[in-house]
Design a protein around this motif. Structure first.
Motif, short mmCIF file in Angstrom:
data_model
loop_
_atom_site.label_atom_id
_atom_site.label_comp_id
_atom_site.label_asym_id
_atom_site.label_seq_id
_atom_site.Cartn_x
_atom_site.Cartn_y
_atom_site.Cartn_z
N UNK B 1 32.91 32.12 39.52
CA UNK B 1 32.40 33.40 40.02
C UNK B 1 33.07 34.56 39.27
N UNK B 2 32.23 35.50 38.83
CA UNK B 2 32.75 36.68 38.12
C UNK B 2 32.10 37.95 38.68
N UNK B 3 32.92 38.95 38.89
CA UNK B 3 32.38 40.25 39.29
C UNK B 3 32.31 41.15 38.06
N UNK B 4 31.11 41.58 37.72
CA UNK B 4 30.93 42.55 36.63
C UNK B 4 31.15 43.93 37.23
N UNK B 5 32.20 44.55 36.79
CA UNK B 5 32.82 45.69 37.46
C UNK B 5 32.94 46.84 36.46
N UNK B 6 33.18 48.04 36.98
CA UNK B 6 33.66 49.11 36.10
C UNK B 6 34.57 50.00 36.93
N UNK B 7 35.82 50.07 36.50
CA UNK B 7 36.86 50.67 37.34
C UNK B 7 36.59 52.13 37.68
N UNK B 35 30.04 53.59 27.73
CA UNK B 35 29.63 53.21 26.37
C UNK B 35 28.22 52.63 26.36
N UNK B 36 27.57 52.59 27.51
CA UNK B 36 26.19 52.07 27.56
C UNK B 36 26.09 50.56 27.64
N UNK B 37 27.18 49.88 28.01
CA UNK B 37 27.19 48.41 28.04
C UNK B 37 26.18 47.86 29.05
N UNK B 38 25.79 48.68 30.03
CA UNK B 38 24.82 48.20 31.03
C UNK B 38 23.40 48.07 30.47
N UNK B 39 23.19 48.62 29.27
CA UNK B 39 21.87 48.52 28.66
C UNK B 39 21.82 47.43 27.57
N UNK B 40 22.95 46.79 27.32
CA UNK B 40 22.98 45.71 26.32
C UNK B 40 22.21 44.50 26.85
N UNK B 41 21.64 43.74 25.93
CA UNK B 41 20.74 42.65 26.33
C UNK B 41 21.44 41.62 27.21
N UNK B 42 22.69 41.29 26.89
CA UNK B 42 23.35 40.24 27.68
C UNK B 42 23.60 40.70 29.12
N UNK B 43 23.80 42.01 29.30
CA UNK B 43 23.97 42.48 30.67
C UNK B 43 22.62 42.57 31.38
N UNK B 44 21.61 42.99 30.66
CA UNK B 44 20.28 43.11 31.28
C UNK B 44 19.71 41.75 31.69
N UNK B 45 20.15 40.70 31.04
CA UNK B 45 19.74 39.36 31.51
C UNK B 45 20.29 39.11 32.92
N UNK B 46 21.48 39.65 33.18
CA UNK B 46 22.08 39.47 34.51
C UNK B 46 21.50 40.45 35.53
N UNK B 47 21.27 41.68 35.08
CA UNK B 47 20.69 42.69 35.97
C UNK B 47 19.77 43.61 35.20
N UNK B 48 18.46 43.31 35.23
CA UNK B 48 17.49 44.12 34.48
C UNK B 48 17.47 45.57 34.94
N UNK B 49 18.07 45.88 36.07
CA UNK B 49 18.07 47.26 36.57
C UNK B 49 19.28 48.05 36.03
N UNK B 57 27.37 34.19 40.20
CA UNK B 57 27.86 32.94 40.83
C UNK B 57 28.00 31.85 39.76
N UNK B 58 28.61 30.73 40.14
CA UNK B 58 28.93 29.71 39.15
C UNK B 58 27.71 29.08 38.50
N UNK B 59 26.57 29.09 39.21
CA UNK B 59 25.36 28.52 38.62
C UNK B 59 24.55 29.57 37.85
N UNK B 60 25.11 30.76 37.70
CA UNK B 60 24.43 31.80 36.93
C UNK B 60 23.59 32.74 37.77
N UNK B 61 23.40 32.43 39.04
CA UNK B 61 22.66 33.33 39.94
C UNK B 61 23.40 34.66 40.04
#
Lengths: 200, 200
Positions: B1-7, B35-49, B57-61
Motif C-alpha cells: 500500500x502506498x499513499x501518493x501524497x504532497x506535503x 512541478x505538474x507531476x499530477x499531469x504525468x501519464x504514470x500518475x494519470x493512470x492512477x487518477x485520471x482526475x 492498494x497492493x493489487x493496484x486498485x
C-alpha cells in the motif's frame, strides 16, 4: 419523522431517489424555497444554513444535507446497499460520489444560479441576498460541467454504473445533476452514447 | 500500500491528520504538484482526475479523494471513530463535514486559485491549463469563507467540536481549511474566540 422537502429542487431529489431505491416511506412537508420559506425563522431553527432537504427526527434532532440524510437511512436500512459493502467498495463509491458532486453538481449549480433571473441577487445557495450573479462564473461552471460529462461518458464506457457494477449514491448524484442541467436547457450531447445508455 | 501524497497541499493533509489520529503508518511518495507531476501519464493512470492524494492498494486498485481514502481506513481500523458510531452520529458528522467542505473549503480554494500568481492559467483544480483566474471569483470566495468562519465560531460556542462532543473528520476538514487560508494571509479574525479556542 418528517422530511422537509421541496419537489422542484435537485438536492431533495437525491434523497427521494435514495428512499425510492430502499423502498422507505417518510412523511414529507414542502418548504417552498421559491417563496423564500428556507429563510423563515421556524425553518432556520431546524437548519440555520437555510437549505433543503432536512430530516427531522422524532425528538427534534435535525439532519441537513442530502448525503447526510441518505447515510442515516443507509445505516438504519442497509439493504439494498447504496454506499457499498466493504472498505474498498465504500471508498470507491465515496470517490465517485465526490467527483460527481464536486466536478459535476457544484459547477453546474454555479452555472444555474449565476444565470437564471430568479437568482439575480442571491447567486449563492442558502444566502438570502447580497450575492449578485457573476456571468464569468456561469460560463466557467458550464464549461466545467461539459468536461464532467465527457469524463462521465468515458467512465460509463467501461462500467455499467459510475462506481462499478452496482448502482450507488454516486449514480444518484450524477443523474440529478444531469436532470438539473435542463433548467438551463443543457442536454446530454450527441455522441455521448455511454452516458445516454446510463441515463436511460 | 502506498499513499501518493504532497506535503504542501491541503487535501493530502486531511488524510495525514486522519491517519495520525488513528495511529496508522502508511508508506508515502511525494507527487510534486507544483512541478505538474499530477499531469504525468504514470500518475494519470492512477487518477485520471489529476488530484492528490491517491491511495494505491497492493493489487493496484487506486482510491482518489481525501474523504474516500479516510473512509477506507475508518472501515479497516474503526477505532478511534472519526466518522461516527451510530446512524445519527454518522449523519451529523457527514452534515458538518459537508458544511465545512462546501461552504468553507470550496469557496476558500476558489479564492486561493483565482488569486495566487502560480495558478494564473489553471484556476480549476485538476486541469492543466485553459482556466484563467477570475478576480470576482476570488473576491466572492473570500467573502463566503469569512461568512463560514462566523458560522463556525457560533457553532463552536455551543459545542466543543464541530459535530458535537467528539473530534471527527468534520474538524479535520475545517482545520485544514483555516490553515489553507494562510496562503492568502487570511487569519482567524479577532473576536472569534470560540474558533480560536478550537483551533488551539
Amino acid at each position: 419523522m418528517i422530511l422537509h422537502d421541496f419537489a422542484l429542487a435537485p438536492n431533495p431529489r437525491r434523497v427521494r431517489m435514495f428512499l425510492a431505491e430502499k423502498r422507505i416511506m417518510v412523511p414529507r412537508v414542502q418548504v417552498d424555497i421559491r417563496e423564500g420559506a428556507q429563510f423563515a425563522e421556524d425553518f432556520r431553527r431546524r437548519n440555520p444554513w437555510s437549505t433543503v432537504p432536512v430530516l427531522e427526527l422524532d425528538d427534534g434532532c435535525c439532519i441537513a444535507e442530502s448525503v447526510a440524510i441518505c447515510r442515516y437511512f443507509e445505516e438504519r436500512h442497509p439493504e439494498p446497499t447504496l454506499f457499498g459493502r466493504d472498505a474498498r467498495e465504500k471508498a470507491r463509491i465515496e470517490m465517485w460520489n465526490r467527483r460527481a458532486e464536486l466536478d459535476g453538481y457544484v459547477p453546474l449549480a454555479d452555472a444555474v444560479r449565476n444565470r437564471l433571473a430568479r437568482f439575480a441577487d442571491r447567486a449563492v445557495t442558502g444566502l438570502p441576498s447580497g450575492f449578485p450573479q457573476i456571468p464569468a462564473v456561469a460560463a466557467r461552471g458550464l464549461e466545467r460541467y461539459r468536461l464532467f460529462l465527457e469524463r462521465l461518458d468515458r467512465r460509463l464506457a467501461e462500467r455499467r454504473f459510475l462506481a462499478g457494477e452496482r448502482f450507488s449514491i454516486a449514480d444518484i448524484t450524477a443523474f440529478v445533476t444531469v436532470e438539473f442541467a435542463n433548467r438551463i436547457d443543457e442536454r446530454i450531447p450527441e455522441g455521448h452514447r455511454h452516458l445516454a445508455r446510463w441515463h436511460g
